[in-house]
Scaffold this motif. Structure first.
Motif, mmCIF file in Angstrom:
data_model
loop_
_atom_site.group_PDB
_atom_site.id
_atom_site.type_symbol
_atom_site.label_atom_id
_atom_site.label_comp_id
_atom_site.label_asym_id
_atom_site.label_seq_id
_atom_site.Cartn_x
_atom_site.Cartn_y
_atom_site.Cartn_z
ATOM 1 N N GLN A 114 30.425 -48.117 99.580
ATOM 2 C CA GLN A 114 31.561 -47.921 100.480
ATOM 3 C C GLN A 114 31.391 -48.660 101.799
ATOM 4 O O GLN A 114 32.385 -48.971 102.461
ATOM 5 N N LEU A 115 30.172 -48.948 102.178
ATOM 6 C CA LEU A 115 29.939 -49.650 103.438
ATOM 7 C C LEU A 115 30.093 -51.150 103.290
ATOM 8 O O LEU A 115 30.790 -51.808 104.074
ATOM 9 N N PHE A 116 29.458 -51.716 102.267
ATOM 10 C CA PHE A 116 29.356 -53.168 102.200
ATOM 11 C C PHE A 116 30.519 -53.835 101.477
ATOM 12 O O PHE A 116 30.733 -55.029 101.650
ATOM 13 N N VAL A 117 31.265 -53.108 100.653
ATOM 14 C CA VAL A 117 32.436 -53.727 100.029
ATOM 15 C C VAL A 117 33.495 -54.070 101.077
ATOM 16 O O VAL A 117 33.960 -55.225 101.142
ATOM 17 N N GLY A 177 31.850 -49.503 114.229
ATOM 18 C CA GLY A 177 32.814 -48.412 114.219
ATOM 19 C C GLY A 177 33.083 -47.895 112.821
ATOM 20 O O GLY A 177 33.144 -46.676 112.593
ATOM 21 N N TYR A 178 33.234 -48.819 111.866
ATOM 22 C CA TYR A 178 33.465 -48.391 110.486
ATOM 23 C C TYR A 178 32.255 -47.660 109.926
ATOM 24 O O TYR A 178 32.389 -46.649 109.216
ATOM 25 N N THR A 179 31.062 -48.125 110.243
ATOM 26 C CA THR A 179 29.851 -47.462 109.759
ATOM 27 C C THR A 179 29.750 -46.052 110.310
ATOM 28 O O THR A 179 29.405 -45.109 109.576
ATOM 29 N N CYS A 180 30.043 -45.866 111.575
ATOM 30 C CA CYS A 180 29.994 -44.526 112.162
ATOM 31 C C CYS A 180 31.043 -43.611 111.531
ATOM 32 O O CYS A 180 30.766 -42.424 111.249
ATOM 33 N N TRP A 181 32.238 -44.114 111.319
ATOM 34 C CA TRP A 181 33.280 -43.315 110.672
ATOM 35 C C TRP A 181 32.854 -42.898 109.270
ATOM 36 O O TRP A 181 33.041 -41.737 108.858
ATOM 37 N N LEU A 182 32.261 -43.826 108.530
ATOM 38 C CA LEU A 182 31.818 -43.527 107.171
ATOM 39 C C LEU A 182 30.667 -42.519 107.175
ATOM 40 O O LEU A 182 30.622 -41.599 106.349
ATOM 41 N N LEU A 230 34.496 -43.436 94.059
ATOM 42 C CA LEU A 230 33.319 -44.193 94.475
ATOM 43 C C LEU A 230 33.639 -45.122 95.634
ATOM 44 O O LEU A 230 32.852 -45.224 96.590
ATOM 45 N N PHE A 231 34.775 -45.786 95.587
ATOM 46 C CA PHE A 231 35.117 -46.768 96.611
ATOM 47 C C PHE A 231 35.904 -46.166 97.780
ATOM 48 O O PHE A 231 36.027 -46.813 98.814
ATOM 49 N N ASN A 232 36.420 -44.963 97.623
ATOM 50 C CA ASN A 232 37.248 -44.345 98.656
ATOM 51 C C ASN A 232 36.507 -43.138 99.231
ATOM 52 O O ASN A 232 36.429 -42.079 98.587
ATOM 53 N N PRO A 233 35.952 -43.229 100.420
ATOM 54 C CA PRO A 233 35.208 -42.093 100.980
ATOM 55 C C PRO A 233 36.081 -40.875 101.258
ATOM 56 O O PRO A 233 35.608 -39.747 101.188
ATOM 57 N N LEU A 234 37.349 -41.089 101.578
ATOM 58 C CA LEU A 234 38.236 -39.951 101.823
ATOM 59 C C LEU A 234 38.444 -39.136 100.554
ATOM 60 O O LEU A 234 38.465 -37.899 100.581
ATOM 61 N N GLN A 235 38.599 -39.828 99.430
ATOM 62 C CA GLN A 235 38.755 -39.116 98.163
ATOM 63 C C GLN A 235 37.463 -38.407 97.782
ATOM 64 O O GLN A 235 37.487 -37.306 97.228
ATOM 65 N N LEU A 1006 26.813 -45.955 120.381
ATOM 66 C CA LEU A 1006 26.088 -45.558 119.170
ATOM 67 C C LEU A 1006 25.144 -44.395 119.449
ATOM 68 O O LEU A 1006 24.992 -43.486 118.618
ATOM 69 N N SER A 1007 24.527 -44.408 120.607
ATOM 70 C CA SER A 1007 23.622 -43.308 120.964
ATOM 71 C C SER A 1007 24.374 -41.992 121.100
ATOM 72 O O SER A 1007 23.885 -40.938 120.649
ATOM 73 N N LEU A 1008 25.555 -42.033 121.715
ATOM 74 C CA LEU A 1008 26.344 -40.814 121.840
ATOM 75 C C LEU A 1008 26.788 -40.292 120.479
ATOM 76 O O LEU A 1008 26.748 -39.076 120.213
#
Length: 1072
Positions: A114-117, A177-182, A230-235, A1006-1008
């Protein structure tokens, strides 16, 4: 400035296009990996039918909570049918059959997908065109080497102070930002699953996971739905929330030996025609898999059959049962009428007893003969079987009435044979008493070892299963104090201002120490610190604290048990040979009797009568076993008499009070020193750590620093990085200017020389690095982590090993290979112009991206697929030798070892995953071409690991997914590396604004986020919610559950690798 021969007359950036791994090397590796991966898939498809018991070890485990579907073997479909259960079964199915730890490992791979795709899409759509638009590497002078096509796709191709650097700056923010959200979504999912695990909830199948229609359409729809999840973290998060019911529901636990459910084909019928288990493709085990009904004796609120006046407090492992005082029994009788309106936990069958089937009774007769041959008296089988039909009344649930005394236990067998997997009811030795109802023998499924059955506080005829660890607290580093200090502390903390020395009770009931023989000694020999701790617990939790269970050093006893196991193997082998020779002698009749050569003189060895020879060996082995059993009994008695262990398990009958006790300091003064922890699960305890106090552990930690630092800086990364640049060292210049010039190796026309050059500089470095990471480092890191004696649980030990791997991957593999290759390739230029060394390094580091691209490519297309055909060295080598007629198992121990499934090496596996995360995230902005290769690695890993989790590997412990905390923290470190690394490249490109803004804005953000997740999610996930703990029923946890297996009567539950974090990997049970 002056450059070496290869850089003379060129721009400085052109010199760095001689990257660590050339395009041809990567192309060669690609072809080798594609061919090797295809061969692995073909071999696996052919061999998994021939070696069914080898590749499907988990199908032979009798006590899984849910069995994986039977593999589809035979015909041409065998080549690809292994993908069917991988794609059809949902995460809920994987959780039910393999556990939450297995699901978290799989979710780590899911996170990579989900991160690298999406990052690959952004990198290839935005960053690659921007990099190719640059002309920095193309602006070479005549006669300079042509730039690498792959290097043109990196940030090195942009000119200094290019406005296009702002594009990379913005993408860096987008990636972080996307990595933190995931990560936040995965953390929320982890908390949901973790709480469901702690409360032992039942997981429900999602409606979308059960499509209607024809079987093919249903299967296809299910596959597409699972791939979408697998590809959709929300699902994925939505599925987890739907799988855990909002209201606690009943969960039918499959007791060993109960009536079996009919095994249904995997989703081959409409949902209405399927059972609950078959609907998700998981079937129940047949009834012939029988064994123990309960893991722990629990109470619904009645008194015990033990004598009155026995004080609660410290419990000696040799003394079975719970012995409440008369006042305590009266209190519990009053609590028996309480109810639990929330229905906490998972429902258990109404009856505890097991009624074996006819086939099971026949099997028990056979195992009774096995026990009798080992010197275990199988008498009383009829009474034992009748005893299994016990009722659920409060008196029947209390331990102590039939357990007998310590003397009765000592008169029984010294060691129960661990290879007899299930005590078959009848043959249980009477000397074991009720221990067979408290714990499981041998290597049982760890989830069953964690559960406790109770009907306390529930309507009559109903019961629940709860986690034993929720009713225990671990106390370590308990320091003995002087009597005066203890007296003053007790006086200060006691509400009455006084302490009764005789162990009696004042206004507040207080616990005293029950140490058996140790407690009957002189007054000055009593463990005053333990007394103070027990009385403090009783003062703080007068209605719930039960007793303390000491943890004593039993290493010598373990060594004796290992010797006993070896002697039993020799005895079984000698008896087998004796039986064979006797049969051969009867077949020979009056002819010559069988003989055997003895001695050590080769062909000159004399031959003797085989029956007489093996009969002598049997007699010698029987005597050795008897002698060892006597030593085991004596050593066990000595260990149990030890009055001063430094660690204890405090047992409570209330989850709420145990949760509170694990988070507070009970004694503020008085000179007593100790540490309180949440108790690990019974299968998760790292016993050797609990034998030591804090001072020896500190000294050990200091002593381990130097070996760890030596391994971290061992130049394997520099060596592999330098090996990839071997052609630069030996082919640079000409024979006149380069003393190590190798003409054949550097020949551009010789085909053999070219292949050898590509293999030696492209494939061999990756193989060396992978072999070092796979075979050498796991053993070294395990030895060092265990020698520290800091990890009180096995999952913490795996975390420590994974941390070592992460730091090695960061400082050695990543920085070592990157800087090592750069220094080696530009050594001549740096020597001739030392003032340019920092710019040389900063400019050359991106060129190492080709080496790491090659590294990840090899892992993705070959090593992941190699795990399918070669998942475990020992298992596969043993299967090969057995197929050749060599080293067949001859003893029951050997046959049991062959049958058992190997465990995960979570410390090694997570370390490998984190290595790819470090590389891919660090180069995400600088060399975006690595992102789709990383996505391919995690996708192939997800497929392979999912199959291995279903059919091959079996856990040695269950921590409830606590390794996720390690994954989250290390990926946050990877993001910090991304910020630092990309900022350094901006500095080299003279993008000072981009570097400064990134370092001073993105790093604090990122620290926060890191602090927020650890404070909000990690704290919530570690412990059960207090309201759920308050609704939990009261449970009388039997001390045998938290007693070391070697110290139990008959060493019940012990095995040669009991307590070892990785099973069937040849790890030493004890380190320095």
């Amino acid at each position: 400035m002056v450059f070496g021969p290869r850089c003379a007359g060129t721009l400085i950036y052109t010199c760095f296009t001689q990257n660590s791994t050339s395009d041809n090397q990567i192309l060669t590796s690609l072809w080798f990996c594609l061919v090797g991966g295809s061969v692995c898939l073909l071999l696996f498809g052919l061999l998994r039918g021939l070696l069914r018991s080898t590749y499907h070890k988990r199908l032979d485990i009798p006590d899984l909570e849910a069995d994986p579907p039977a593999p589809r073997l035979g015909g041409l479909q065998q080549l690809w049918s292994w993908l069917y259960p991988v794609l059809v079964l949902s995460d809920t199915d994987l959780l039910r059959t393999a556990g939450l730890d297995a699901l978290v490992l799989n979710r780590c791979l899911t996170l990579g997908v989900q991160l690298f795709v999406p990052m690959s899409v952004v990198g290839c759509a935005i960053l690659l065109p921007v990099n190719l638009h640059g002309t920095n590497l193309r602006s070479t002078q005549q006669g300079a080497p042509a730039p690498s096509e792959l290097m043109l796709q990196t940030l090195s191709n942009l000119a200094d102070r290019s406005p296009l650097l702002w594009v990379h700056f913005g993408v860096a923010y987008l990636f972080c930002g996307y990595t933190c959200w995931l990560l936040r979504l995965h953390f929320r999912s982890y908390v949901i699953l973790r709480h469901a695990y702690l409360e032992n909830r039942e997981f429900e199948a999602c409606p979308a996971d059960l499509p209607s229609g024809s079987p093919i359409l249903r299967s296809l729809t299910t596959v597409l739905y699972n791939l979408f999840s697998l590809f959709n973290p929300l699902q994925m998060l939505r599925n987890d929330a739907e799988a855990v019911p909002s209201a606690v529901t009943v969960k039918p636990i499959r007791l060993l030996g109960e009536a079996a459910h009919d095994a249904a084909p995997l989703r081959s019928a409409p949902p209405s025609a399927q059972s609950d288990d078959a609907a998700v493709g998981l079937t129940a085990a047949p009834s012939s898999r029988s064994g123990i009904s309960t893991l722990s004796r629990v109470s619904g609120g009645a008194g015990s059959g033990a004598a009155d006046g026995q004080p609660l407090g410290l419990h000696a492992p040799g003394a079975p049962g719970l012995r409440p005082t008369a006042s305590e029994a009266q209190r519990r009788e009053g609590e028996a009428g309480t109810t639990n309106p929330t229905g906490f936990g998972a429902a258990a069958p109404a009856r505890v007893g097991l009624r074996p089937t006819e086939s099971e009774a026949q099997r028990r007769k056979g195992e009774a003969g096995t026990l009798a041959g080992l010197g275990v008296d199988p008498a009383g089988s009829g009474d034992r079987e009748a005893g299994l039909q016990r009722d659920d009344s409060a008196s029947g649930m209390l331990a102590g009435s039939a357990a007998g005394s310590s003397a009765e236990w000592a008169e029984g067998v010294a060691v129960y044979p661990w290879w007899v997997q299930r005590p078959p009811g009848g043959p249980i030795p009477p000397a074991l008493g009720q221990i067979a109802d408290h714990v499981l023998p041998g290597r049982a499924t760890v989830r069953l070892q964690q559960l406790v059955r109770t009907d306390g506080g529930l309507p009559r005829g109903s019961a629940t299963w709860v986690n034993a660890a929720q009713y225990a607290v671990l106390v370590t580093d308990l320091t003995e104090t002087e009597e005066e200090s203890v007296d003053s502390a007790l006086t200060m903390n006691s509400p009455t201002g006084s302490r009764r020395r005789d162990g009696g009770r004042g206004d507040i009931e207080m616990a005293t120490v029950d140490l058996g023989a140790a407690g009957n000694g002189p007054e000055e020999d009593k463990p005053w610190a333990a007394n103070l701790l027990a009385e403090s617990f009783r003062w703080m939790f007068p209605r719930s604290f039960e007793r303390l269970v000491p943890v004593s050093n039993c290493r010598k006893l373990e060594m004796l048990l290992l010797r006993w196991d070896h002697a039993q193997g020799e005895l079984a082998a000698a008896r087998a040979e004796q039986t064979r020779c006797e049969a051969a002698g009867r077949a020979a009749g009056t002819r010559k009797a069988p003989t055997v050569a003895v001695g050590c003189c080769g062909c000159l060895r004399p031959r003797v009568d085989a029956v007489v020879h093996y009969s002598t060996q049997v007699d010698r082995a029987v005597k050795a076993v008897a002698r060892l059993e006597s030593e085991i009994l004596a050593e066990r008695a000595r260990v149990l008499a030890d009055p001063r262990p430094s660690s204890y398990f405090a047992l409570f009958n209330s989850q709420k009070d145990a949760l509170v006790a694990a988070q507070v300091n009970l004694i503020a003064d008085g000179g007593l020193s100790f540490a309180v922890h949440t108790a690990p699960a019974p299968d998760d305890v790292n016993w050797p750590v609990l034998w030591l106090g804090w001072r020896p552990r500190v000294l050990r930690t200091v002593a381990v620093v130097l070996p760890v630092a030596t391994i971290m800086v061992f130049p394997i990364g520099i060596f592999t990085g330098a090996l990839t640049n071997l052609h630069i060292a030996v082919c640079g210049g000409n024979p006149e200017t380069n003393k190590i010039y190798w003409k054949w190796f550097c020949s551009a026309t010789g085909g053999n020389a070219r292949v050898a050059r590509e293999l030696l500089t492209g494939v061999v470095p990756v193989i060396i690095s992978s072999a070092w990471d796979t075979f050498v480092l796991p053993l070294l890191f395990y030895m060092l982590a265990q020698s520290e004696r800091q990890c009180v649980s096995l999952h913490a030990l795996d975390k420590r090993v994974s941390s070592f791997f992460f730091y090695f991957a960061t400082f050695n593999t990543f920085f070592g290979a990157a800087l090592g290759g750069s220094i080696f390739s530009q050594l001549g230029a740096a020597i001739q112009n030392p003032g340019q060394i920092f710019r040389l390094l900063g400019t050359a580091v991106p060129s190492s991206s080709n080496f790491f691209l090659n590294y990840v490519l090899t892992k993705a297309l070959f090593y992941n697929l190699l795990r399918l055909v070669w998942p475990h060295n020992g298992v596969l080598l043993a299967a090969i030798t057995r197929s050749l007629g060599l080293s067949r198992p001859k003893t029951p121990q050997q046959r049991e070892i062959v049958r058992l499934a190997p465990s995960y090496r979570s410390g090694r596996h997570y370390g490998a995953f984190m290595t790819i995360f470090v590389i891919a995230i660090a180069f995400a902005v600088t060399a975006p071409l690595i992102l789709p290769i990383a996505a391919a690695y995690f996708l192939t890993g997800w497929l392979v690991w999912r199959y291995c989790q279903l059919y091959f590997y079996e856990r040695t412990y269950e921590s409830g997914g606590l390794m996720w905390e390690f994954v989250f923290n290390r990926i946050m470190i990877c993001q910090m590396i991304l910020v630092f690394f990309t900022g350094c490249v901006f500095i080299v490109k003279r993008g000072y604004w981009q570097a400064g803004l990134m370092w001073f804005t993105l790093t604090p953000l990122l620290s926060l986020f890191w602090k927020y997740c650890n404070h909000y999610y990690q704290v919530r996930g570690r412990s059960m919610p207090l309201n759920a703990a308050m609704a939990a029923p009261r449970v009388l946890l039997d001390p045998a559950v938290y007693t070391q297996p070697a110290l139990r009567p008959g060493a019940y539950g012990w095995s040669p690798e009991a307590g070892v974090v990785w099973f069937k990997y040849g790890l030493p049970k004890y380190t320095l």
